[in-house]
Design an enzyme around this catalytic site. Sequence first.
Site, PDB file in Angstrom:
ATOM      1  N   ASN A   1       0.277 -13.018   8.446  1.00 12.72           N
ATOM      2  CA  ASN A   1       0.718 -11.420   8.484  1.00 12.72           C
ATOM      3  C   ASN A   1       2.221 -11.233   8.495  1.00 12.72           C
ATOM      4  OD1 ASN A   1       0.559  -8.603   8.198  1.00 12.72           O
ATOM      5  ND2 ASN A   1       0.402  -8.769  10.681  1.00 12.72           N
TER       6      ASN A   1
ATOM      7  N   ASN B   1       7.234  -7.230  -0.713  1.00  9.42           N
ATOM      8  CA  ASN B   1       7.069  -8.719  -0.367  1.00  9.42           C
ATOM      9  C   ASN B   1       6.345  -9.549  -1.350  1.00  9.42           C
ATOM     10  OD1 ASN B   1       8.155  -9.179   2.716  1.00  9.42           O
ATOM     11  ND2 ASN B   1       7.241  -6.888   2.767  1.00  9.42           N
TER      12      ASN B   1
ATOM     13  N   MET C   1      -2.704  -2.393   4.841  1.00  9.47           N
ATOM     14  CA  MET C   1      -2.819  -1.425   6.026  1.00  9.47           C
ATOM     15  C   MET C   1      -4.154  -1.130   6.185  1.00  9.47           C
ATOM     16  SD  MET C   1       0.130  -1.370   6.355  1.00  9.47           S
ATOM     17  CE  MET C   1       1.673  -0.342   6.829  1.00  9.47           C
TER      18      MET C   1
ATOM     19  N   HIS D   1       5.064  -8.519  10.260  1.00  4.45           N
ATOM     20  CA  HIS D   1       5.278  -7.336  10.767  1.00  4.45           C
ATOM     21  C   HIS D   1       6.881  -6.862  11.049  1.00  4.45           C
ATOM     22  CE1 HIS D   1       3.839  -4.041  13.445  1.00  4.45           C
ATOM     23  NE2 HIS D   1       4.887  -4.524  14.146  1.00  4.45           N
TER      24      HIS D   1
ATOM     25  N   GLY E   1       4.861  -3.454  -2.536  1.00  2.00           N
ATOM     26  CA  GLY E   1       4.730  -4.663  -2.874  1.00  2.00           C
ATOM     27  C   GLY E   1       5.870  -5.526  -3.214  1.00  2.00           C
TER      28      GLY E   1
HETATM   29  C1  GAR Z   1       6.421  -4.421   5.070  1.00  2.00           C
HETATM   30  O1  GAR Z   1       7.744  -3.544   5.924  1.00  2.00           O
HETATM   31  C2  GAR Z   1       5.490  -4.889   6.015  1.00  2.00           C
HETATM   32  O2  GAR Z   1       6.243  -5.499   7.109  1.00  2.00           O
HETATM   33  C3  GAR Z   1       4.742  -3.773   6.704  1.00  2.00           C
HETATM   34  O3  GAR Z   1       4.476  -3.135   5.621  1.00  2.00           O
HETATM   35  C4  GAR Z   1       5.675  -3.255   4.639  1.00  2.00           C
HETATM   36  C5  GAR Z   1       4.886  -3.472   3.080  1.00  2.00           C
HETATM   37  O4  GAR Z   1       6.310  -3.310   2.188  1.00  2.00           O
HETATM   38  N1  GAR Z   1       3.450  -4.040   7.347  1.00  2.00           N
HETATM   39  C6  GAR Z   1       2.975  -3.613   8.435  1.00  2.00           C
HETATM   40  O5  GAR Z   1       3.580  -2.468   8.783  1.00  2.00           O
HETATM   41  C7  GAR Z   1       1.788  -4.038   9.033  1.00  2.00           C
HETATM   42  N2  GAR Z   1       1.594  -3.668  10.409  1.00  2.00           N
HETATM   43  P1  GAR Z   1       6.067  -4.029   0.934  1.00  2.00           P
HETATM   44  O6  GAR Z   1       4.755  -3.282   0.438  1.00  2.00           O
HETATM   45  O7  GAR Z   1       7.201  -3.453   0.291  1.00  2.00           O
HETATM   46  O8  GAR Z   1       6.013  -5.473   0.736  1.00  2.00           O
END
Ligand code: GAR
Length: 203
Positions: free
Chosen positions: A106, A13, A89, A108, A11
């Site tokens: 989203n 982001n 995910m 990525h 979390g």
């Molecule tokens: C982030 O790096 C996001 O880009 C990735 O998961 C992470 C979540 O981090 N998403 C993917 O890989 C989707 N295919 P967070 O929970 O610290 O925000």
Amino acid sequence: MKIAIFASGRGTNFSAILNAVKKGRIKGKVALLVCDNPKAAVIKKATRAKIKIALVEKKDYLSKDDFEKQVIRHLKENKIDLVVLAGFMRILGARLVRGYKNKIINIHPALLPSFKGACGIKDAFDYGAKVTGVTVHFVDEKTDHGPIILQEPVEIKQGDTLESLEARIHKSEHRLYPEAIRLYARGKLKIEGRKVRILKGAG
Ligand code: GAR
């Protein structure tokens, strides 16, 4: 504008978006966290910030469609205008994507269309790419595919480890995602086929 953030993990982001809202950069409110993992650290972050949490675990539903019906119930109940996937995910199904067409975005951790999938950072690192980056895009029915809103390159330096690269990717994400949401909230994003035009002008 009422925002729902979908997340399954740490979390970071989620926190970056919340901060941008608090500072008034994003004209909106984070009204809901949708989480599919009861052990995710993001739940604690949402609790601390007093954000409403909808915990929906796939195992509690017979099908993906039933699971998504429940998610949509939460979105409707909370009058959500924008769905922000932040490390959620799980691949969204047609019900959700069609129901919220052009209202789901989203992030990525790679420069799409390169290195799609669940391990974008590691895949680019292992491939030996010299440049990777971050992409924010609208979600359509194909995975990691919808119209691109913003992208930022991140150099893979000689001597980088996966961890040092991950740290720089996340730094870029925490800048880019709030900016994309700010533009959306201001009505500055116009989808024209595969392309997203960013409208100029105040704000
Ligand atoms: C982030 O790096 C996001 O880009 C990735 O998961 C992470 C979540 O981090 N998403 C993917 O890989 C989707 N295919 P967070 O929970 O610290 O925000």
